[in-house]
Design a protein around this motif. Structure first.
Motif, PDB file in Angstrom:
ATOM      1  N   ALA A  67      -8.658  14.526  -7.718  1.00 45.22           N
ATOM      2  CA  ALA A  67      -8.304  13.861  -6.468  1.00 45.22           C
ATOM      3  C   ALA A  67      -7.697  14.815  -5.452  1.00 45.22           C
ATOM      4  CB  ALA A  67      -7.338  12.713  -6.758  1.00 45.22           C
ATOM      5  N   GLN A  68      -7.110  15.918  -5.926  1.00 42.46           N
ATOM      6  CA  GLN A  68      -6.540  16.902  -5.001  1.00 42.46           C
ATOM      7  C   GLN A  68      -7.594  17.490  -4.075  1.00 42.46           C
ATOM      8  OE1 GLN A  68      -3.324  17.925  -4.492  1.00 42.46           O
ATOM      9  NE2 GLN A  68      -2.661  16.319  -5.893  1.00 42.46           N
ATOM     10  N   THR A  69      -8.855  17.437  -4.490  1.00 39.25           N
ATOM     11  CA  THR A  69      -9.941  18.019  -3.686  1.00 39.25           C
ATOM     12  C   THR A  69     -10.634  16.974  -2.811  1.00 39.25           C
ATOM     13  OG1 THR A  69     -11.688  17.644  -5.346  1.00 39.25           O
ATOM     14  CG2 THR A  69     -10.350  19.640  -5.587  1.00 39.25           C
ATOM     15  N   ARG A  70     -10.133  15.732  -2.819  1.00 40.14           N
ATOM     16  CA  ARG A  70     -10.837  14.626  -2.157  1.00 40.14           C
ATOM     17  C   ARG A  70     -10.128  14.147  -0.894  1.00 40.14           C
ATOM     18  NH1 ARG A  70     -15.699  14.929  -4.849  1.00 40.14           N
ATOM     19  NH2 ARG A  70     -15.213  15.423  -7.017  1.00 40.14           N
ATOM     20  N   ALA A  95       0.590  12.174  -5.360  1.00 42.68           N
ATOM     21  CA  ALA A  95       0.115  13.543  -5.540  1.00 42.68           C
ATOM     22  C   ALA A  95      -0.502  14.113  -4.271  1.00 42.68           C
ATOM     23  CB  ALA A  95      -0.908  13.594  -6.685  1.00 42.68           C
ATOM     24  N   LYS A  96      -1.120  13.240  -3.454  1.00 42.06           N
ATOM     25  CA  LYS A  96      -1.739  13.692  -2.202  1.00 42.06           C
ATOM     26  C   LYS A  96      -1.617  12.563  -1.182  1.00 42.06           C
ATOM     27  CE  LYS A  96      -5.856  15.870  -0.224  1.00 42.06           C
ATOM     28  NZ  LYS A  96      -7.257  16.287  -0.436  1.00 42.06           N
ATOM     29  N   PRO A  97      -0.543  12.541  -0.407  1.00 41.27           N
ATOM     30  CA  PRO A  97      -0.293  11.432   0.523  1.00 41.27           C
ATOM     31  C   PRO A  97      -1.376  11.218   1.571  1.00 41.27           C
ATOM     32  CG  PRO A  97       1.704  12.721   0.178  1.00 41.27           C
ATOM     33  CD  PRO A  97       0.591  13.487  -0.472  1.00 41.27           C
ATOM     34  N   SER A  98      -2.159  12.237   1.863  1.00 47.04           N
ATOM     35  CA  SER A  98      -3.193  12.093   2.890  1.00 47.04           C
ATOM     36  C   SER A  98      -4.431  11.368   2.404  1.00 47.04           C
ATOM     37  CB  SER A  98      -3.605  13.468   3.421  1.00 47.04           C
ATOM     38  OG  SER A  98      -4.201  14.253   2.376  1.00 47.04           O
ATOM     39  N   LEU A  99      -4.519  11.107   1.101  1.00 44.83           N
ATOM     40  CA  LEU A  99      -5.695  10.421   0.552  1.00 44.83           C
ATOM     41  C   LEU A  99      -5.852   9.030   1.148  1.00 44.83           C
ATOM     42  CD1 LEU A  99      -5.824  10.915  -3.338  1.00 44.83           C
ATOM     43  CD2 LEU A  99      -7.610  11.531  -1.701  1.00 44.83           C
ATOM     44  N   LYS A 100      -7.091   8.682   1.488  1.00 44.39           N
ATOM     45  CA  LYS A 100      -7.423   7.302   1.789  1.00 44.39           C
ATOM     46  C   LYS A 100      -7.828   6.655   0.468  1.00 44.39           C
ATOM     47  CE  LYS A 100      -6.982   7.143   6.289  1.00 44.39           C
ATOM     48  NZ  LYS A 100      -5.885   6.345   6.896  1.00 44.39           N
ATOM     49  N   ILE A 101      -7.243   5.497   0.162  1.00 43.86           N
ATOM     50  CA  ILE A 101      -7.528   4.832  -1.102  1.00 43.86           C
ATOM     51  C   ILE A 101      -8.042   3.426  -0.834  1.00 43.86           C
ATOM     52  CG2 ILE A 101      -6.547   3.961  -3.259  1.00 43.86           C
ATOM     53  CD1 ILE A 101      -4.611   6.260  -3.251  1.00 43.86           C
ATOM     54  N   GLY A 102      -9.206   3.125  -1.406  1.00 43.07           N
ATOM     55  CA  GLY A 102      -9.792   1.798  -1.286  1.00 43.07           C
ATOM     56  C   GLY A 102     -10.034   1.190  -2.655  1.00 43.07           C
ATOM     57  N   MET A 103     -10.144  -0.128  -2.676  1.00 44.21           N
ATOM     58  CA  MET A 103     -10.464  -0.824  -3.917  1.00 44.21           C
ATOM     59  C   MET A 103     -11.655  -1.749  -3.709  1.00 44.21           C
ATOM     60  SD  MET A 103      -7.040  -1.922  -6.004  1.00 44.21           S
ATOM     61  CE  MET A 103      -6.135  -0.729  -6.999  1.00 44.21           C
ATOM     62  N   VAL A 104     -12.442  -1.902  -4.763  1.00 49.93           N
ATOM     63  CA  VAL A 104     -13.578  -2.816  -4.758  1.00 49.93           C
ATOM     64  C   VAL A 104     -13.549  -3.633  -6.040  1.00 49.93           C
ATOM     65  CG1 VAL A 104     -15.003  -1.277  -3.351  1.00 49.93           C
ATOM     66  CG2 VAL A 104     -15.102  -1.094  -5.847  1.00 49.93           C
ATOM     67  N   GLY A 105     -14.331  -4.703  -6.066  1.00 44.76           N
ATOM     68  CA  GLY A 105     -14.409  -5.552  -7.245  1.00 44.76           C
ATOM     69  C   GLY A 105     -14.149  -6.995  -6.879  1.00 44.76           C
ATOM     70  N   ALA A 106     -14.431  -7.892  -7.817  1.00 40.17           N
ATOM     71  CA  ALA A 106     -14.317  -9.325  -7.553  1.00 40.17           C
ATOM     72  C   ALA A 106     -12.896  -9.720  -7.180  1.00 40.17           C
ATOM     73  CB  ALA A 106     -14.784 -10.110  -8.776  1.00 40.17           C
ATOM     74  N   LYS A 107     -11.900  -9.094  -7.785  1.00 34.21           N
ATOM     75  CA  LYS A 107     -10.496  -9.422  -7.508  1.00 34.21           C
ATOM     76  C   LYS A 107     -10.185  -9.276  -6.019  1.00 34.21           C
ATOM     77  CE  LYS A 107      -5.884  -9.238  -7.563  1.00 34.21           C
ATOM     78  NZ  LYS A 107      -5.025 -10.432  -7.676  1.00 34.21           N
ATOM     79  N   VAL A 108     -10.506  -8.115  -5.445  1.00 31.59           N
ATOM     80  CA  VAL A 108     -10.163  -7.881  -4.043  1.00 31.59           C
ATOM     81  C   VAL A 108     -11.131  -8.580  -3.108  1.00 31.59           C
ATOM     82  CG1 VAL A 108      -8.987  -5.719  -4.564  1.00 31.59           C
ATOM     83  CG2 VAL A 108     -11.418  -5.666  -3.945  1.00 31.59           C
ATOM     84  N   ALA A 109     -12.318  -8.929  -3.610  1.00 36.98           N
ATOM     85  CA  ALA A 109     -13.282  -9.646  -2.773  1.00 36.98           C
ATOM     86  C   ALA A 109     -12.770 -11.033  -2.415  1.00 36.98           C
ATOM     87  CB  ALA A 109     -14.633  -9.748  -3.481  1.00 36.98           C
ATOM     88  N   VAL A 110     -12.106 -11.693  -3.377  1.00 39.32           N
ATOM     89  CA  VAL A 110     -11.654 -13.071  -3.133  1.00 39.32           C
ATOM     90  C   VAL A 110     -10.175 -13.154  -2.770  1.00 39.32           C
ATOM     91  CG1 VAL A 110     -13.430 -14.020  -4.627  1.00 39.32           C
ATOM     92  CG2 VAL A 110     -11.180 -13.518  -5.589  1.00 39.32           C
TER      93      VAL A 110
END
Length: 474
Positions: A67-70, A95-110
């Motif tokens: 993730a440090q490279t992302r 570890a890397k505050p500049s990271l954009k973090i997203g989530m996918v899946g049925a849980k976050v969809a509803v």
């Protein structure tokens, strides 16, 4: 293009959070499905990487190092694993505050707003069908211009953009097998009833059935079966054969591959030309003439959701299946030499001590080659969850879907049937099905004929008894 990591996060030992199935949990026998829902958008984004931590037995250190490279990390989450996945997201952010973090899946969809409120490190969630949504995020587009996401605005408020249109031309999606080859070790993936090593892909999304408990059609895939052309499917299988000559079986993980019978037959004939062995999900109503075409063109096994042996329960859950039709279908499969892995669910609305015994009798009479017994799981976004909430069936002290070890528990309780009785009936079901003289003889005969099968069944036996031990501890 943002440098993107797709992540199935580290979790409970043996936890199959990436299952393209009705629930996520540890299995009776350790099993891992492919993370196809993540592999598909990964195939759309050049330079991306997919890490599926649980089957790779990967902890946080290598994930944090990558993730440090992302610039962007997308995590697949589920209702049972959400709290754990948020902790992983926080570790990435720390570890890397500049990271954009997203989530996918049925849980976050509803539950997009609830997910963002409870997940401080999450910048956005992609709702429903998210392939091209994530491609636009990775392209660096402004969040306000991307359909299908909910995100945390600069002022801390939560914004919900309009829904993204469903994909109509499924042939526009690239092959996931490219990502499997690039990022996964296919021998890490195994399912007790499939030959190892196997590969699973989707040939379409959605299911026209309206089963009240089923997660994906009610949250992400929808109730229209949108399909790839037989030619497109055949080309991916040809490529997979080149990339993975060791594969012994291909599995089509569509919710109900047999929803479109002419197309299923057309794909089967293409597979027959290649001489491959394959299996798929099916409803227990496929006519004999279609079964014969499929069998003659390499079909080995059908994964069939019988759910219950009681007709009223099947009506209650809108299964659209008749017991007499299911019996005839199963008899035809036996006569044609098609193996069946039957799945059953205990604790559905209308369940009683008597209907549990009725279902056990039904399973032993139709005698699928193998079976799986699950507990009714009221996932948010399903009609079953709505029913359970409105009727007070969710036991507040046992409302979680899994315990602290990832083992599925029985969250539903009825005035006439407690969650403890439902939970204990799973073991009873397995014992009465497998510890019959004819079934034991069949398993022993299978082991004697194949040393490889003997090793496999012995391993599975050890895992099964360990699973029972963990259930008793719970």
């Amino acid at each position: 293009m943002m440098n993107t990591l797709f992540l199935q996060p580290p979790s409970f030992d043996g936890f199959d959070g990436g299952a393209g199935s009705r629930y996520q949990a540890k299995r009776e026998i350790k099993s891992f499905w492919y993370p196809t829902w993540l592999a598909q958008p990964a195939a759309l984004i050049p330079g991306s990487r997919l890490i599926d931590a649980p089957p790779a037995r990967m902890g946080m250190q290598p994930v944090l190092a990558d993730a440090q490279t992302r610039d962007l990390v997308v995590l697949h989450t589920s209702t049972p694993s959400f709290a754990s996945d948020v902790k992983v997201a926080q570790a990435l952010k720390d570890a890397k505050p500049s990271l954009k973090i997203g989530m996918v899946g049925a849980k976050v969809a509803v539950q997009p707003e609830e997910s963002l409120l409870k997940g401080a490190p999450i910048d956005f969630v992609a709702r429903n069908e998210f392939d091209f949504t994530l491609k636009e995020v990775a392209e660096g587009r402004d969040f306000k211009d991307i359909d299908g996401i909910s995100y945390r605005a600069a002022n801390g408020g939560i914004v919900h953009n309009r829904e993204r249109a469903m994909i109509e031309n499924m042939d526009t999606l690239p092959f996931v097998t490219d990502v499997y080859h690039r990022d996964l070790h296919i021998e890490d993936y195994f399912i007790g009833y499939l030959m190892h090593p196997y590969i699973s892909i989707y040939t379409g999304r959605g299911c026209k059935s309206h089963c009240t408990f089923c997660l994906w059609p009610q949250t992400v895939g929808g109730h229209r079966y949108r399909t790839r052309s037989p030619e497109h499917v055949a080309e991916e299988i040809r490529q997979a054969k080149r990339l993975f000559p060791q594969v012994r079986e291909f599995f089509f993980d569509d919710d109900t591959f047999t929803d479109d019978l002419p197309r299923a037959e057309a794909i089967a004939r293409e597979l027959g030309k290649m001489g491959v062995t394959w299996s798929c999900n099916a409803k227990a109503n496929v006519p004999r003439k279609t079964l014969q075409v499929l069998r003659e063109n390499g079909l080995r096994l059908l994964l069939v959701g019988y759910e219950s042996g009681n007709q009223q329960i099947l009506y209650n859950i809108k299964k659209g299946m008749r017991i007499d039709v299911a019996r005839e279908f199963t008899r035809n499969c036996h006569e044609l030499g098609i193996k069946i892995h039957g799945t059953f669910i205990l604790g559905l609305p209308g369940e009683t001590r008597e209907t549990i015994q009725e279902t056990i009798r039904f399973a032993t009479e139709i005698n699928p080659h193998t079976l799986q017994v699950s507990l009714a799981a009221p996932y948010p976004g399903t009609f079953l969850h709505k029913q359970a909430t409105e009727n007070g069936w969710l036991d507040e002290k046992n409302a979680e879907l899994i315990d602290e070890h990832g083992i599925q528990i029985a969250p539903l309780t009825y005035p006439h049937l407690s969650h403890t009785e439902i939970f204990d009936s799973v073991e009873t079901f397995y014992r009465k099905f497998y510890f019959r003289a004819p079934k034991i003889a069949s398993i022993v005969g299978e082991m004697v004929r194949s040393p490889q099968m003997m090793r496999r069944r012995l391993r599975e036996g050890v895992e099964f008894f360990q699973f029972l031990k963990e259930r008793h501890a719970a």
